[in-house]
Design an enzyme around this catalytic site. Structure first.
Site, PDB file in Angstrom:
ATOM      1  N   ASP A  65       0.805  -1.106   0.039  1.00  0.00           N
ATOM      2  CA  ASP A  65      -0.023   0.025   0.053  1.00  0.00           C
ATOM      3  C   ASP A  65       0.838   1.275   0.106  1.00  0.00           C
ATOM      4  O   ASP A  65       2.269   1.395   0.231  1.00  0.00           O
ATOM      5  CB  ASP A  65      -0.899  -0.068   1.198  1.00  0.00           C
ATOM      6  N   MET A  89     -10.015   7.507   9.072  1.00  0.00           N
ATOM      7  CA  MET A  89     -10.367   7.891   7.756  1.00  0.00           C
ATOM      8  C   MET A  89     -11.735   8.783   7.926  1.00  0.00           C
ATOM      9  O   MET A  89     -12.514   8.584   7.329  1.00  0.00           O
ATOM     10  CB  MET A  89     -10.906   6.514   7.234  1.00  0.00           C
ATOM     11  N   LYS A 122      -3.914   2.792  -2.654  1.00  0.00           N
ATOM     12  CA  LYS A 122      -4.697   2.692  -1.535  1.00  0.00           C
ATOM     13  C   LYS A 122      -4.641   3.723  -0.637  1.00  0.00           C
ATOM     14  O   LYS A 122      -4.446   3.766   0.602  1.00  0.00           O
ATOM     15  CB  LYS A 122      -4.992   1.485  -0.793  1.00  0.00           C
TER      16      LYS A 122
END
Length: 477
Positions: free
Chosen positions: A35, A168, A57
């Protein structure tokens, strides 16, 4: 037969927060699928021959869809024996590792999960915030505001108690806070935002719920970020501790071995370390000659030492067959010493020219010298031997290859460990800010730097700890 896929959590932030098991598997990988939100040094820990596949990502800029990542993993398992899927944090904490495990299982491919340190506990902890604390918080809740259906209402969490940790959710911070207050959370509830947690660039804003969005915006924090809401966000364990190089930024160039060693020393002293112009060692096709024909062996770098020892192992040549050894400096000597070998000759000045002069004074008439070194080695060494009429065989055992574009260094220091690194940096468009002090490891590197800029200095000693010493002396003079 298909290979095996290891879903490994890379940890939160710097490369050394990966687990020992994760690192050992990475060091054995045939293929690494990784990632964006991991330390760039981690893929370098894989064998040089390993195939590396970045899949992105990063929030708002996914380079590959999740479905495409599944296809990449299935394809890699068919081609390679050991496949490492390197994921930021922990694979199962909002890392979609479960989906990848399902895809592998349905395809009949063997896989294994290796846990990692999640940002949900690591980022707050490294900012001095405990997610639980006796008498204050008996629980913590890890929440994401994202799902397949889009933004998720956070109001149900307002009266949970304990510590709320949002991952997030940075892009919806203001909306999220408003919903918590609307649902009854007291406006004076302690809260914090930790940006780039676990890295040397970590920043933390502490506030209360009512002011958190404004204070975070004013501070200019950036994603990725972890948001903590609850009474424990008012703690600040260890936040006042200072390191010798706190606030100092250093851009490090060179091969993985040197970068890792210097990065460890700098981060241990609190510096922010950035990496640029990363280079990898590329072994060349060469044959080990009859060592008995050479009373002297010359090595000019730590990388050259490793290439020699690899060749000795592969050819099953005993170390006792080695002749007397001359090295260019302390770094090369230290690389030998790690294998129980000690140089017979070390020049007073650690340059190719000085080594050549020292050999000219030491080598007896008729003795032949074997030189094993990099493809871009300095011409000063053979010139000195030619002048002294010393016969030699000069074999190039490895080359260095640039693995990324240099970019622009806007740090306090820019460090070079080799002449080839200097050329690679500047010839591929690398630049440095006017305030950036350029440090080079020795005189040979400095000679090449002088062709590009006059703004450079030579480290106190030609080794990683010599560079650290120079930076420390600058800030404690």
């Amino acid at each position: 037969m298909s290979g095996k896929v290891y879903l490994i959590g890379a940890g939160c932030g710097t490369a050394d927060l990966i687990t020992v098991r994760g690192l050992r598997l990475l060091q054995q990988a045939d293929c690494v699928v990784y990632d964006a939100l991991i330390d760039p040094a981690l893929p370098d820990a894989a064998p040089m021959s390993a195939v590396r596949i970045p899949v992105g990502k990063r929030a708002g800029a996914h380079s590959e869809s999740q479905e495409r990542i599944h296809e990449i993993l299935l394809d890699a398992a068919e081609k390679f024996g050991t496949v490492v899927r390197l994921k930021g944090g922990d694979p199962f904490v909002f890392g979609r590792g479960g989906e990848e495990a399902l895809a592998l299982g349905e395809a009949g491919i063997a896989y294994e999960i290796v846990p990692g340190i999640s940002s949900c506990i690591a980022a707050p902890e490294l900012a001095g915030i405990p997610v639980t604390h006796r008498g204050v918080s008996r629980s913590f809740h890890v929440i994401t505001t994202h799902s397949d259906g889009g933004w998720q209402d956070v109001q149900p969490y307002a009266k949970l108690g304990g510590t709320l940790v949002f991952l997030m959710g940075f892009g919806h911070l203001r909306e999220m806070i408003q919903e918590l207050v609307h649902a009854g959370m007291p406006e004076r509830t302690p809260a914090a935002v930790i940006s780039k947690g676990g890295t040397p660039e970590q920043r933390c804003v502490r506030s209360c719920v009512a002011q958190l969005a404004d204070d975070t915006e004013q501070a200019g924090l950036e994603a990725p970020a972890v948001i903590v809401v609850g009474e424990t966000a008012g703690y600040s364990f260890g936040a006042g501790q200072k390191h010798p190089l706190s606030g100092i930024s250093v851009t490090v160039t060179g091969t993985a071995h040197f970068r890792d060693k210097l990065t460890f020393l700098l981060q241990k002293n609190g510096a922010v370390v950035r990496q640029a112009c990363r280079m990898e060692i590329v072994p060349m096709a060469w044959k080990l000659p009859d060592l008995s024909a050479f009373p002297w062996l010359v090595l000019t770098s730590a990388n050259g030492v490793e290439q020699l020892l690899d060749k000795l192992r592969n050819s099953r040549t005993d170390l006792r067959a080695l002749p007397r050894i001359a090295v260019i400096g302390e770094g090369t000597a230290a690389a030998l010493e790690r294998h129980g070998l000690f140089p017979d000759l070390l020049p007073e000045e650690f340059t190719a020219a000085s080594l050549g002069k020292a050999l000219a004074k030491t080598v007896q008439p008729g003795e032949r010298v074997l030189i094993l070194r990099a493809a871009q080695g300095s011409p000063a060494l053979p010139l000195a031997l030619d002048a002294a009429e010393i016969p030699y065989t000069d074999i190039r055992t490895y080359d260095v290859r640039l693995t990324d574009k240099p970019g622009h260094a806007d740090s306090d220091y820019l460090v070079f460990a080799s002449a080839s690194g200097v050329r690679a940096y500047y010839e591929n468009g690398g630049t440095a800010a006017d305030h950036t002090q350029i440090l080079c490891i020795g005189a040979v590197t400095a000679e090449v730097i002088s062709q590009y800029t006059a703004n450079y200095r030579i480290a106190a000693r030609p080794a990683a700890d010599g560079i650290l010493q120079t930076i420390l002396e600058d800030h404690h003079a």
